[in-house]
Design a protein around this motif. Sequence first.
Motif, PDB file in Angstrom:
ATOM      1  N   THR A  92       1.028  -1.113   0.074  1.00  0.00           N
ATOM      2  CA  THR A  92      -0.061  -0.065  -0.115  1.00  0.00           C
ATOM      3  C   THR A  92       1.078   1.273   0.087  1.00  0.00           C
ATOM      4  N   VAL A  93       0.793   2.242  -0.848  1.00  0.00           N
ATOM      5  CA  VAL A  93       1.676   3.127  -1.215  1.00  0.00           C
ATOM      6  C   VAL A  93       0.823   4.586  -0.916  1.00  0.00           C
ATOM      7  N   THR A  94       1.434   5.400  -0.049  1.00  0.00           N
ATOM      8  CA  THR A  94       1.155   6.688   0.149  1.00  0.00           C
ATOM      9  C   THR A  94       1.666   7.615  -0.874  1.00  0.00           C
ATOM     10  N   VAL A  95       1.215   8.445  -1.666  1.00  0.00           N
ATOM     11  CA  VAL A  95       1.753   9.367  -2.713  1.00  0.00           C
ATOM     12  C   VAL A  95       1.171  10.561  -2.458  1.00  0.00           C
ATOM     13  N   LYS A  96       1.698  11.670  -2.770  1.00  0.00           N
ATOM     14  CA  LYS A  96       1.566  13.049  -2.779  1.00  0.00           C
ATOM     15  C   LYS A  96       1.392  13.536  -4.378  1.00  0.00           C
ATOM     16  N   ILE A 154       5.194   8.972  -0.261  1.00  0.00           N
ATOM     17  CA  ILE A 154       5.263   9.412   0.970  1.00  0.00           C
ATOM     18  C   ILE A 154       5.568   8.266   2.034  1.00  0.00           C
ATOM     19  N   ALA A 155       4.726   7.094   1.661  1.00  0.00           N
ATOM     20  CA  ALA A 155       5.168   5.833   2.714  1.00  0.00           C
ATOM     21  C   ALA A 155       4.687   4.590   1.747  1.00  0.00           C
ATOM     22  N   ILE A 156       5.409   3.648   2.027  1.00  0.00           N
ATOM     23  CA  ILE A 156       5.245   2.198   1.668  1.00  0.00           C
ATOM     24  C   ILE A 156       4.806   1.257   2.637  1.00  0.00           C
ATOM     25  N   LYS A 157       3.888   0.679   2.711  1.00  0.00           N
ATOM     26  CA  LYS A 157       3.685  -0.448   3.712  1.00  0.00           C
ATOM     27  C   LYS A 157       3.046  -1.585   3.168  1.00  0.00           C
ATOM     28  N   LYS A 158       3.101  -2.714   3.939  1.00  0.00           N
ATOM     29  CA  LYS A 158       2.482  -3.989   3.731  1.00  0.00           C
ATOM     30  C   LYS A 158       1.317  -4.120   3.820  1.00  0.00           C
TER      31      LYS A 158
END
Length: 158
Positions: A92-96, A154-158
Amino acid sequence: MEEKEVLLTQEGYDNLEKEVEYLRTEKRAEIAERIKVALGFGDLSENSEYDEAKNAQAENETKIANLEAKLRYAKIIDESEIDTKSVQVGNTVTVKDLEFNEEEEYTIVGSTEVDLSQNKISNESPIGAALLGAKKGEEIEIKVPAGIVKYKIIAIKK
């Protein structure tokens, strides 16, 4: 015909198996009953209920075959092998969005599990493909039908 590998999470694989089982059992029985009832109406040459039921039967069998092929070529993503160093299928990727200064979150999945209502996008889509391999803090440009979109990871999570 060469089949390509179908990437699936364990949940996606299980859902496909359930769908195939439903189509093989309940849906087939329902269609068989429709055909039986339609046959009772007599002359098949002018029997639209029979034609509709036979078409539904053909569609159901095609869908079963397609889903079985996906299951046959499925590669289940081992969640223990997913890391958060770079974007991979299953992350799951958070992008701006650098143009609109808005954050969005996408889960990268195989093409079979796409669900836009849950922001699950395909690894084969323009955005999904561009995100693969990107690292936290990296800026990427993605060519989409509406033009070029610039994102910062911004963030990368499992």
